[in-house]
Design a protein around this motif. Sequence first.
Motif, PDB file in Angstrom:
ATOM      1  N   LEU A  81       0.821  -1.225   0.000  1.00 19.19           N
ATOM      2  CA  LEU A  81       0.000   0.000   0.000  1.00 19.19           C
ATOM      3  C   LEU A  81       0.852   1.271   0.000  1.00 19.19           C
ATOM      4  N   ILE A  85       1.326   3.644  -3.318  1.00 12.55           N
ATOM      5  CA  ILE A  85       0.890   5.036  -3.216  1.00 12.55           C
ATOM      6  C   ILE A  85       2.069   5.966  -3.452  1.00 12.55           C
ATOM      7  N   ARG A  89       1.610   6.387  -8.123  1.00 15.03           N
ATOM      8  CA  ARG A  89       0.390   7.112  -7.799  1.00 15.03           C
ATOM      9  C   ARG A  89      -0.608   7.192  -8.951  1.00 15.03           C
ATOM     10  N   GLU A  93      -4.605   6.049  -8.802  1.00 17.91           N
ATOM     11  CA  GLU A  93      -5.719   7.006  -8.920  1.00 17.91           C
ATOM     12  C   GLU A  93      -6.744   6.584  -9.960  1.00 17.91           C
ATOM     13  N   ASN A 101     -11.640   5.258  -6.243  1.00 18.66           N
ATOM     14  CA  ASN A 101     -10.461   4.852  -6.997  1.00 18.66           C
ATOM     15  C   ASN A 101      -9.795   3.619  -6.403  1.00 18.66           C
ATOM     16  N   ALA A 107      -6.775   0.253   0.054  1.00 21.84           N
ATOM     17  CA  ALA A 107      -6.660   0.511   1.493  1.00 21.84           C
ATOM     18  C   ALA A 107      -7.778  -0.225   2.237  1.00 21.84           C
TER      19      ALA A 107
ATOM     20  N   TYR B  70      -7.482  11.099   1.809  1.00 25.92           N
ATOM     21  CA  TYR B  70      -7.019   9.732   1.647  1.00 25.92           C
ATOM     22  C   TYR B  70      -5.780   9.416   2.475  1.00 25.92           C
ATOM     23  N   PHE B  73      -6.634   8.327   5.786  1.00 26.18           N
ATOM     24  CA  PHE B  73      -7.247   6.993   5.835  1.00 26.18           C
ATOM     25  C   PHE B  73      -6.172   5.903   5.705  1.00 26.18           C
ATOM     26  N   MET B  74      -5.203   6.151   4.818  1.00 27.89           N
ATOM     27  CA  MET B  74      -4.130   5.184   4.633  1.00 27.89           C
ATOM     28  C   MET B  74      -3.367   5.006   5.947  1.00 27.89           C
ATOM     29  N   THR B 214     -15.115  13.856  -3.427  1.00 30.82           N
ATOM     30  CA  THR B 214     -14.201  14.225  -4.520  1.00 30.82           C
ATOM     31  C   THR B 214     -14.149  15.735  -4.738  1.00 30.82           C
ATOM     32  N   ASN B 228      -9.838  16.694  -4.591  1.00 32.73           N
ATOM     33  CA  ASN B 228     -10.439  15.371  -4.507  1.00 32.73           C
ATOM     34  C   ASN B 228      -9.828  14.672  -3.307  1.00 32.73           C
ATOM     35  N   LEU B 230     -10.266  11.792  -2.201  1.00 30.36           N
ATOM     36  CA  LEU B 230      -9.989  10.368  -2.355  1.00 30.36           C
ATOM     37  C   LEU B 230      -8.626  10.130  -2.986  1.00 30.36           C
ATOM     38  N   GLU B 231      -7.958  11.214  -3.399  1.00 33.48           N
ATOM     39  CA  GLU B 231      -6.667  11.024  -4.031  1.00 33.48           C
ATOM     40  C   GLU B 231      -5.534  11.225  -3.034  1.00 33.48           C
ATOM     41  N   PRO B 232      -4.517  10.377  -3.109  1.00 35.11           N
ATOM     42  CA  PRO B 232      -3.395  10.513  -2.175  1.00 35.11           C
ATOM     43  C   PRO B 232      -2.563  11.752  -2.466  1.00 35.11           C
ATOM     44  N   GLY B 233      -1.734  12.123  -1.498  1.00 36.16           N
ATOM     45  CA  GLY B 233      -0.758  13.181  -1.754  1.00 36.16           C
ATOM     46  C   GLY B 233      -1.016  14.501  -1.054  1.00 36.16           C
ATOM     47  N   TYR B 236       1.381  13.260   2.564  1.00 33.59           N
ATOM     48  CA  TYR B 236       2.659  12.587   2.327  1.00 33.59           C
ATOM     49  C   TYR B 236       3.065  12.817   0.884  1.00 33.59           C
TER      50      TYR B 236
END
Lengths: 143, 536
Positions: A81, A85, A89, A93, A101, A107, B70, B73-74, B214, B228, B230-233, B236
């Motif tokens: 995970l 990520i 990435r 996505e 997504n 997750a 996100y 959540f991770m 989103t 959004n 729900l998108e990572p970043g 981190y």
Amino acid sequence: MAADDPKIPQDPTPLVGAATDIAPLTHSGPPPAHERTADEEAGLVDWEGLAASAQFRSLLKAKRRFVVPAMIFFIVYYFALPILIGYARPFMETRVFGPVNLAYLFALSQFFMAWIVAALYVRAAARFDKMAANVVSQSDSRK
Amino acid sequence: MTPALGMFLLFVLITLGITYWAARKSQGPAAFFTASRRITGWQNGIAVAGDYMSAASFLGIAGLIAFFGYDGFMFSVGWLVAYLTVLLVVAEPLRNAGKYTMADVLAYRLNPRPVRAMAALSTITVSTFYMIAQMVGAGALVTLLLGSSHVSYEAAVVGVGVLMIIYVVFGGMLATTWVQIIKAILLMAGTILLSLLVLAHFGWSFANFFDAVTRVSYHDKGTLVTKNFLEPGLRYTAANHGALDLISLGMALVFGTAGLPHILVRFYTVPDAKTARVSVVWAMVLIGSFYIMTTFLGFGAATIVGRDKIAVSGGNNMSAPLLAQALAGDIFFAFIAAIAFATILAVVAGLTISASTSFAHDFYTAVIHKGTERRPGEEVRVARVTAFVVGAVAIGVAILLGKDANVAFLVALAFAVAASANLPVIVLSLFWKRFNTSGAVIGLATGLFASLALIVISPSIMKVDPAGTAAAARHLIQHAPIFPLENPGILSIPLGFLGAVLGTFLRRSEPRAEARFAELSVRANTGLGAEKATGE
């Protein structure tokens, strides 16, 4: 009160540090079962013999055959995970259901992965329990 | 009196009643340290969940998701996955081969005095750091939650500290267990209610809910942005070594949870290893469901309350209570606030009892008095005094630090020490025949000091603050961080294992330790000769 009894001479020694203040460092009788140290219990069971017995060895082998692959699987699955990520990435996505997504689903899947591995272990452990009971009954019959 | 204060007091009354009941019921060391080993599987499972899910989970992770989507959540995934290590490797052998503390398992084969001394040091370090983090958080939180009742930070810290001392000193493990059970049930009830309210708000439609997620708008440095979630970043990123830091955190969780002293002592409260296994499964069901529902808490707060409003009403820790207020008004806010309060109390009580058990059993009796109580009941008396001292110290330190102190890193530190010091020696003493005393002592020391040192040179303590940062929030060392990650696990865990292995080879093999390996292995795997439940 005994201390006020005129027939008994007063004890001149201070309470703290007096010779009579030192309690013996050991129990007066044999220690109860739950306080026996491993040394004292060593003679009760033939541990070496049990450890070398076929039943016990097959229990260890069965446990290892489940636990080692399970550990490797969940560690790889879990660390995939943050690695995906962090380093893939755009792929994560990708949308799967409407706005949801791959990143979120992966997750979320971790929770179900943990529950499934736990459930499989509980099932396997019922077998380990039976094997362990065999080892223990073997020790009882030797006494 | 506000509704929140009323609910706080109600919880305090109920838990004091339990403590009174527990104090009358429990006599003797097995009762004080392990609740006579008569806690059932489901009870212990709920108590493990109650011991584990701190305010950092309930308020902190909801806040992280509300602010960083996100990425928050991770962050929450690892807390459940970590229990697989507890289930597969540690819980059952520990219950089979130990008595009161994790050091019991180490002392089985190895020279007990040096090993117990180091294990006690590591246990007390983990517990006090974790406790100070909880106490500072508790003080800040109680003042926020009871805002209108004018409770000062100091009064809140003293109140939490005194309550935790009362639970442990008078009620021992039995009272601590039931405080944790009640707290876990309250926490789950509150989380389920809050999640249902969030779904109702979106017309019971997951599609509407995720659509809203989103498109979350908030002000970032004065400009309105829409992201959004729900998108990572969002938190981190490559710039702050996000992926590495998350991997490092994940390692600390996966290897550290199985080395947390306050979780490990819980497995001594059940009658046998099979019940310990059942209790881990119960805990995993609760903990997993809870962290899945943080989706609704965190994203709900982000979409319904909004990041801007949370930021001006107490910061991200207030996300869940503010969400409750927005959805169902002041009474529900009070209920969620009371749950947060209960959460803190249950966790600090668990930490206090594990620290004092370790001091009394490992250090006082085994190290100072060479393994024998001078008077019956002395160990319990020493543990009670330790609980009092530990509590008083935690209160003092928390007041000294003040409510703005940055203490989140103390939790990361506790997990890192547990993962780098405790877990390697537990695993090696259970599975490696050649392992010896010097390996255990050096392993514990390397893990402990590597974690401490890496935290000191990490951005948690070492960072250049921009001019005008409030004094309490400033980093201790104004210098660019030498170690770039906030979580030291990725380096300190291999160091801990390395220390234990090298330490072993430094000295010749110990014939006694190797001879005992067969015995420990049989005990750990079969439960032969394990401690039995006592009383009644």
